[in-house]
Each structure stands twice: as C-alpha cells, then as structure tokens.
Design an enzyme around this catalytic site. Structure first.
Site, PDB file in Angstrom:
ATOM      1  N   ASP A 304       0.843  -1.204   0.000  1.00  0.00           N
ATOM      2  CA  ASP A 304       0.000   0.000   0.000  1.00  0.00           C
ATOM      3  C   ASP A 304       0.881   1.258   0.000  1.00  0.00           C
ATOM      4  O   ASP A 304       0.573   2.246   0.678  1.00  0.00           O
ATOM      5  CB  ASP A 304      -0.970   0.018   1.190  1.00  0.00           C
ATOM      6  N   GLY A 323      -1.611   7.777   4.591  1.00  0.00           N
ATOM      7  CA  GLY A 323      -0.739   7.021   3.702  1.00  0.00           C
ATOM      8  C   GLY A 323       0.687   6.907   4.207  1.00  0.00           C
ATOM      9  O   GLY A 323       1.201   7.809   4.863  1.00  0.00           O
TER      10      GLY A 323
HETATM   11  O1  DOR Z   1      -3.625   5.387   3.720  1.00  0.00           O
HETATM   12  C1  DOR Z   1      -4.021   5.236   2.566  1.00  0.00           C
HETATM   13  N1  DOR Z   1      -3.517   5.952   1.534  1.00  0.00           N
HETATM   14  N2  DOR Z   1      -4.993   4.341   2.329  1.00  0.00           N
HETATM   15  C2  DOR Z   1      -5.595   4.226   1.129  1.00  0.00           C
HETATM   16  O2  DOR Z   1      -6.469   3.399   0.994  1.00  0.00           O
HETATM   17  C3  DOR Z   1      -5.203   5.115   0.002  1.00  0.00           C
HETATM   18  C4  DOR Z   1      -3.820   5.606   0.192  1.00  0.00           C
HETATM   19  C5  DOR Z   1      -3.487   6.766  -0.744  1.00  0.00           C
HETATM   20  O3  DOR Z   1      -3.732   6.641  -1.943  1.00  0.00           O
HETATM   21  O4  DOR Z   1      -2.913   7.762  -0.264  1.00  0.00           O
END
Ligand code: DOR
Length: 429
Positions: A304, A323
């Site tokens: 991720d 993220g």
């Molecule tokens: O923490 C996250 N960031 N979770 C997600 O599902 C998307 C991702 C992002 O694209 O920044």
C-alpha cells in the site's frame, strides 16, 4: 547479456528448499541453477547473500498521472526496484483515475517506456471512483488490466459491487476490495479506542472494516468471483476470512508491512507518518495478523505504498493525508521486526512477498526461482544496517514512520527481466 550470480543462498518458495548455488541468467530467463557454473558471463559474487525471486506488490500507488510531485512511474518503479520488487500493481486512484481503456493504455505504455520494473494495471470499479456507475470493465480488460478496485475508497452500494463482481468473474479479473463503511469511518483519524479518546482524535472502529469484509465475502459467494481483500487489519476480519476459506469461497487477502510492525501506540506522539487508512490497530490485532499470515488465512504481504509530500504531512494530524511510503522499507522493516525477532521465518517472509502474490495473479512465470522462469531476482544482504533518515528514499516522497529507526536486511541488487534494475553501489561498482 549473461549474468552469473555466484554462490548465493537461494531461497526457493516453490520447493520450500534453500541451497547455495550459482544462477545463470540469459536472454531475460533463468537459464541454469547449479552447484557450480563456469561460463563466460558478467560474474556477480553473491557469497553470503540471499538470492530470492523478485518481490511482487499487489498494491502500489504510483501517483502518475496527476500527482507527479509525490511520485512518478519512473521514481516509483525505481523505489520498488530498490526495495527488491520486480512487479508492482498500480492502483487506479490517480488524477484522473484509471477508469477507461485509454487510461490503462497510458499507464502500460508509459511504464513500458519509463518504468524500471514490471507494472501491472488495476482499473477502477466505478467511473471517477464515485461508487455509482460501473466502468467499461470489458474494454479495460482488453487494454490489459489484471484487476479492478476503487481502492482509497469503498464501493458502498452493494448492488454496484455485486455487478462489478459478476463482470470481474466474466473477464477473469480479481476484484480488490478496500473494505471501509464510509459512514462509520467518517472524520476518523486513527483506531477507535482508549488511545484515540485520550489523544482527542476521532476514531475509526474496527467494524468499519469488518462489516464490509462480511458483505463482500457474502457477495463473492453469490457471484463466484475472485475477491481479494486489501490491507486487512482486525481480528474479526481474520475470523471472517478463515470461515470463508473453510467454505471454499474464492477469497484471498493481504496485510501491509506497517500493520504487521506498528500499532496505534505509534501514533501517540501525533506522528502524521503513522496516519494511514485503514489505521494502525491494537497489539492484539497485530499479533493476530502475524499468526494469520503464518497460517495462510492471510495470503500475502502488500505495501500500500502511498507517497505524500512533506508539506502535506507536516500539518495538524487531522489535516494530513492518510498514507505510508512503503516500497523501500518493506523488506527491512519486516526482517528487523519479525524475522530477527523470531515471529516469522525468512522463508515464510519471502514466500509472502513472491509466490503467494504471483498465485493470486495466476502467474506461474514470476515469483519463482527455477530454470525457465523470468529472470526477476533479488539479492539481499541480511546483515546490512541502515539508519533510515530523510535522505534514504529514492521515492519522491519520504512519508515513512521508519525515519529515525535503524533497520537491518536490505536488498542490494534487483534484476528484472535479466537486467540490473537497481544495485547498491557499495555492493557492486
Ligand atoms: O492510507 C491510505 N492511503 N490508504 C488508502 O487506501 C489510500 C492511500 C493513498 O492513496 O494515499
């Protein structure tokens, strides 16, 4: 060009065996693996190193098109190669999102021209990822997608999700579900519990994930699609997946390095690099994730990788985006925190980064180290230590909770398709 990797310790997740041997790479393929090979080739000494199949990431945000200041296809695939990855799946939550065949073609041609490794494309489930109208899944399949996902958000409408699953089955795609009940998680910043209350941050209950895991498993049973559950974080989700697998529903699941290594306690000093969706959970959840990964209830590890800029992360906790930048720290963070602490074996870790995601993609030519397979190989120095600082990253972003930590066990050479995609200059000149 021929490359001869000499005397490395090969860990083969297919036969579950390891041995010290030479590997000859020719014309993009693994030509020969044998105790000793003598031939004219570029010789690379791998003595004392681990030789693994190249890692595969089912969940990478490359940010191109639209957010090239955070990451580009070039920088993201270089960061991936540095992290030991030779294949990544690019998530479609770009700007604009990848929700048409022309978007898919753009990603695949740009990656072929500018990428450092293999990039597979995931198309959006719904137009503009808004959750209401299905994309042209058939046309995107023709253009080359391997799966569909609205990752970053959930498809809240169950009928839309059902139809998407029916199409994914018809076209032989995986449907990757970001499981989040958006009403339950609304305005949430971190795991809901005592710590969020003390910190004064609105919480995201585990039920926001679990309700959607239950719904999607139920719809997968109805439609017979291959449902892949992204970034699973809770004990109850694991129980649901376990039961679904027992009932032979076609479901697979991934867990991220950060959910395996960190907990909600890491958020206590309001470090926005620990702000992620789904949020870091409790120690109990973390322990359950590790054991579910070992037992196979959770199939694989996916990063991720979600790059964000300093100026976005250097804000109050509630304003910072969700993220974590993950490609370059995945292996060392997992090796340092799990393998070195005897919570996972090295062979298990490599299996979850290679053959397991390859099997989810139904690819028998990658994630393996055997004669005839693609020459995607990662050489790892388990003793290499790095104090991770601001200057560590090849990614354009550095939003990592591992900054300030010392990690051990780093890829030093990544070969993609028989060519060197990245190497540590201390290791080979
Ligand atoms: O923490 C996250 N960031 N979770 C997600 O599902 C998307 C991702 C992002 O694209 O920044």
């Amino acid at each position: 060009m021929k490359i001869l990797l000499k005397s490395g310790k090969i860990i083969d997740p297919e036969s579950k065996k390891s041995r010290i041997a030479d590997v000859l790479i020719e014309s993009g393929k693994i030509k020969k693996i044998s105790g000793r090979i003598n031939t004219k080739a570029r010789v690379i000494d791998a003595a004392g190193m681990i030789v693994s199949p190249g890692f595969i990431d089912l969940h990478t945000h490359l940010r191109e098109p639209g957010n090239e200041s955070k990451e580009t296809i070039t920088s993201g695939t270089l960061a991936a190669a540095r992290g030991g990855y030779t294949t990544v799946c690019a998530m479609p939550n770009t700007d604009p999102p990848i929700d048409t065949a022309s978007g898919v073609k753009y990603i695949l041609t740009t990656c072929a021209q500018e990428g450092n490794i293999r990039v597979l494309s995931i198309g959006a489930i719904t137009k503009e990822r808004k959750g209401s109208e299905l994309t042209e899944i058939g046309k995107m399949t023709k253009a080359g997608i391997v799966g569909i996902s609205d990752d970053g958000t959930s498809v809240m409408n169950s009928l839309v999700m059902r139809r998407a699953m029916e199409y994914s089955k018809m076209f032989g795609l995986i449907i990757i579900s970001h499981c989040e009940d958006l009403e339950l998680s609304k305005n949430g910043m971190m795991n809901e519990g005592k710590i969020s209350t003390i910190m004064g941050l609105r919480g995201i209950p585990t039920q926001a994930e679990e309700i959607m895991v239950a719904r999607d498993i139920s719809l997968a049973e109805l439609t017979g699609c291959h449902l892949h559950l992204a970034h699973i974080t809770t004990r109850r989700s694991i129980a649901l997946i376990k039961e679904a697998k027992k009932r032979k529903i076609n479901v697979t699941a991934e867990v991220t390095p950060h959910h395996l290594v960190l907990t909600e306690e890491d958020v206590i000093d309001y470090n926005t690099n620990c702000k992620v969706n789904p949020p870091l959970r409790t120690r109990g959840d973390r322990a359950a994730l590790i054991s579910a990964l070992r037992s196979g209830i959770i199939d694989c590890i996916a990063t991720d990788h979600a790059p964000h800029l300093d100026q976005e992360k250097n804000q109050e906790f509630d304003l910072a985006p969700f993220g974590i930048n993950g490609l370059e720290t995945a292996f060392p963070a997992l090796f340092t925190n799990l393998v070195d602490r005897k919570q996972l074996t090295l062979a298990e870790l490599i299996e979850k980064l290679t053959i397991r995601p390859a099997n989810i993609l139904k690819r028998s030519d990658i994630g393996r180290i055997r004669e005839g397979a693609n020459a995607d190989i990662t050489v790892i120095d388990l003793n290499k230590k790095i104090d991770v600082g601001d200057d560590f990253f090849l990614s354009r972003s550095k939003n990592s909770p591992f900054i300030g930590k010392t990690l051990k066990g780093f890829p030093v050479l990544t070969i993609y398709n028989g060519r060197i995609a990245w190497h540590d200059k201390e290791y080979i000149k």
